[in-house]
Design a protein around this motif. Structure first.
Motif, PDB file in Angstrom:
ATOM      1  N   ARG A 162       0.971  -1.052   0.029  1.00 58.73           N
ATOM      2  CA  ARG A 162       0.066  -0.067  -0.085  1.00 58.73           C
ATOM      3  C   ARG A 162       0.886   1.361  -0.001  1.00 58.73           C
ATOM      4  O   ARG A 162       0.329   2.285  -0.581  1.00 58.73           O
ATOM      5  N   ILE A 163       1.964   1.215   0.908  1.00 56.02           N
ATOM      6  CA  ILE A 163       2.994   2.233   0.779  1.00 56.02           C
ATOM      7  C   ILE A 163       4.004   1.826  -0.233  1.00 56.02           C
ATOM      8  O   ILE A 163       4.938   1.093   0.153  1.00 56.02           O
ATOM      9  N   ALA A 243       1.588   7.691   8.957  1.00 56.89           N
ATOM     10  CA  ALA A 243       0.850   6.920   8.038  1.00 56.89           C
ATOM     11  C   ALA A 243       0.371   5.592   8.809  1.00 56.89           C
ATOM     12  O   ALA A 243       1.272   4.992   9.656  1.00 56.89           O
ATOM     13  N   LYS A 244      -0.731   5.323   8.591  1.00 54.20           N
ATOM     14  CA  LYS A 244      -1.341   3.985   8.817  1.00 54.20           C
ATOM     15  C   LYS A 244      -1.975   3.080   7.595  1.00 54.20           C
ATOM     16  O   LYS A 244      -2.837   3.524   7.151  1.00 54.20           O
ATOM     17  N   ALA A 245      -1.282   1.780   7.581  1.00 59.52           N
ATOM     18  CA  ALA A 245      -1.695   1.311   6.528  1.00 59.52           C
ATOM     19  C   ALA A 245      -2.617  -0.064   6.878  1.00 59.52           C
ATOM     20  O   ALA A 245      -2.458  -0.425   7.877  1.00 59.52           O
ATOM     21  N   VAL A 250      -4.596   3.478   3.188  1.00 59.02           N
ATOM     22  CA  VAL A 250      -3.636   4.099   3.960  1.00 59.02           C
ATOM     23  C   VAL A 250      -4.291   5.350   4.618  1.00 59.02           C
ATOM     24  O   VAL A 250      -4.892   6.080   3.870  1.00 59.02           O
TER      25      VAL A 250
END
Ligand code: FAD
Ligand code: NAI
Length: 468
Positions: A162-163, A243-245, A250
């Motif tokens: 995702r990141i 950041a929270k994935a 995210v």
């Protein structure tokens, strides 16, 4: 290969710096080996940089044009994206290019030593192969060409799911619904453009209050306006704080650099593109007494490091992180080793952003000339007044030339518009020959071509632009 072989040159790294050094060494009759830890030659540029990004920029530009501009030309099509095929053709081009370097190594009698190289004292490079086998190469000269890798951002961990960094963004499995790009530099804007053209909403968060630091400010403003028109959203002066994935996406937090309330933005993919850092870990630099600078770069003087017989070129050294800069240094470094007069003109290294419009420049920006207190004249020509651009409906952008107010020497050229990546080289040659703007203005250019804008801008320095 025998464990102990004396080479004239052992090069660590097989990117544009390393492979050009190796090939030039072979051409000059030096016994050369190139140590590369990747399974293919070509480094960042061929494998995960210049080439795959340009493949996607080309394909996505045609896809976007087919969906919008073709109808105006009388070509009615309804393009449908086949992302796996777009990725496949990108991969095939990359493979063909990396095989090409292998061929050139064979042709020039360069040994490709597969594995991770480490300097093990003066004149010694230890290579650890994938199977763990260690061998030692003896070298009269060692060239460090280990390149760079993406810089990380605290609190935003790249998982390549995702990141992603640039490597991940070149191979996303689907078109993001919302791609958030951190960093309005070259990678962010090129790869942001790719996914925007393929249908993603793209938001760019940039720490500074402008895009593309280092680019002439007038060009940067025009460029941002154009990208905004294409649907890219910019949030400048934004400091990303975390950041929270999750499996699905995210949540990114950021705060205004100027102060104010923190905000969040939701994305299904995030691209971290805040610069690159030199690759010097586990290189054994201490064994020859080299200490990299605070940011990890190896300092050089004419490609010589502080250790006798050890040289360094490309992204791992100071200066622009560009493939053609690495190539120039490679040739100059090897020619110096061979007793010739190696030379790089650092004032004439062009930069290009391969978006649409393209942006290209060489030499000084207006801001740099002002800071130096140097008097200069400006010539400018818009593509709206260029006949080829007009018939092709590609009229966005302009050419700007900066020339010394007294001598008329060309000091800088700044281009935004169609095909300017192919045109900036004309100004590199002019500047290499220390041409006056009048030399360009009085050189016949073919009609109708976009390159006439280069001449017209030069004519503009003396105020006699005439094309309508
Ligand atoms: P690299 O290409 O990074 O090569 C270094 C090689 O050394 C790597 O293959 C690495 O595996 C190897 N290596 C490292 N350590 C060791 C070790 N200990 N032992 C053995 N091997 C080792 N530049 C441009 O000019 N034009 C562009 O259009 C462009 N587009 C880009 C797009 C992207 C997405 C990225 C990320 C970069 C782009 N660049 C572009 C920059 C360009 O890729 C680099 O400037 C260039 O590759 C630098 O060449 P180099 O030889 O110094 O290093
Ligand atoms: P960059 O240096 O071009 O841009 C990074 C951007 O990120 C800058 O605008 C910077 O202000 C911003 N930034 C830094 N920290 C930040 C933060 N914490 N939050 C938000 N923004 C932040 O670096 P990029 O785009 O990663 O590219 C790396 C290098 O790769 C470039 O220097 C370039 O030399 C090379 N490259 C060249 C290409 C070309 O020649 N066409 C294409 C792609 C890469």
């Amino acid at each position: 290969m025998a464990d102990s072989t004396t080479y004239d040159v052992v090069i660590i790294g097989g990117g544009p710096g390393g492979y050009n050094a190796a090939i030039r060494a072979g051409q000059l009759g030096l016994r050369a080996a190139c140590v590369e830890k990747r399974v293919t030659l070509g480094g960042t540029c061929l494998n995960v940089g210049c080439m795959p990004s340009k493949a996607l920029l080309h394909a996505s530009e045609l896809f976007a044009a087919a969906g919008s501009e073709f109808a105006n030309l009388g070509i009615d099509v309804a393009p449908k994206l086949n992302l796996p095929q777009m990725m496949k053709q990108k991969g095939e081009s990359v493979t063909a290019l990396t095989k090409g370097i292998e061929f050139l190594f064979k042709k020039n009698k360069v040994d490709w030593v597969k594995g991770a190289g480490r300097i093990a004292g003066p004149g010694k490079v230890e290579v650890t192969a994938e199977d763990g086998k260690v061998s030692t190469l003896e070298a009269r000269n060692i060239v460090i060409a280990t390149g760079s890798e993406p810089a990380g951002l605290a609190g935003v961990e790249v998982d390549q799911i995702r990141i992603v960094d640039s490597t991940g963004a070149l191979s996303l499995p689907e078109v993001p619904k919302h791609l958030v790009v951190i960093g309005a530099g070259i990678i962010g804007l090129e790869l942001g453009s790719v996914w925007r053209r393929l249908g993603a909403k793209v938001t760019v968060l940039e720490f500074l209050d402008r895009i593309c630091p280092g680019m002439d400010a007038e060009m940067a403003k025009t460029f941002q306006r154009s990208l905004t028109k294409q649907g890219m959203e910019f949030r400048l002066g934004a400091k990303v704080t975390g950041a929270k994935a999750s499996k699905k996406g995210v949540t990114l937090s950021y705060e205004p650099v100027a102060g104010g309330a923190a905000e969040t933005v939701e994305a299904d993919y995030v691209l971290v593109a805040i610069g690159r850092k030199p690759w010097t870990e586990n290189l054994g630099l201490e064994s020859v007494g080299i200490t990299p600078d605070k940011r990890g770069f190896i300092e050089t003087d004419h490609w010589k490091t502080s250790a006798p017989g050890v040289w360094a070129i490309g992204d791992v050294t100071l200066g622009p992180m560009l493939a053609h800069k690495a190539e120039e240094e490679a040739v100059a470094c090897i020619e110096t080793i061979a007793g010739k007069a190696g030379h790089v003109n650092y004032g004439i290294i062009p930069s290009v952003i391969y978006t649409a419009p393209e942006v290209a420049w060489v030499g000084k920006t207006e801001e740099e000339l002002k800071a130096e207190g140097r008097a200069y004249k400006t010539g400018k020509f818009p593509f709206t007044a260029n006949s080829r651009a007009k018939i092709n409906h590609e009229t966005e952008g302009f050419v700007k030339i900066l020339a010394d107010a007294t001598t008329d020497e060309v000091l800088g050229a700044h281009l935004i518009g169609p095909c300017v990546s192919e045109m900036v080289g004309e100004y590199c040659v002019a500047m290499e020959f220390r041409a006056a703007s009048e030399d360009v203005a009085r050189t016949c250019h073919p009609h109708p071509t976009r390159s006439e804008a280069l001449r017209q801008a030069a004519m503009g320095v003396e105020g006699w632009t005439m094309q309508a």
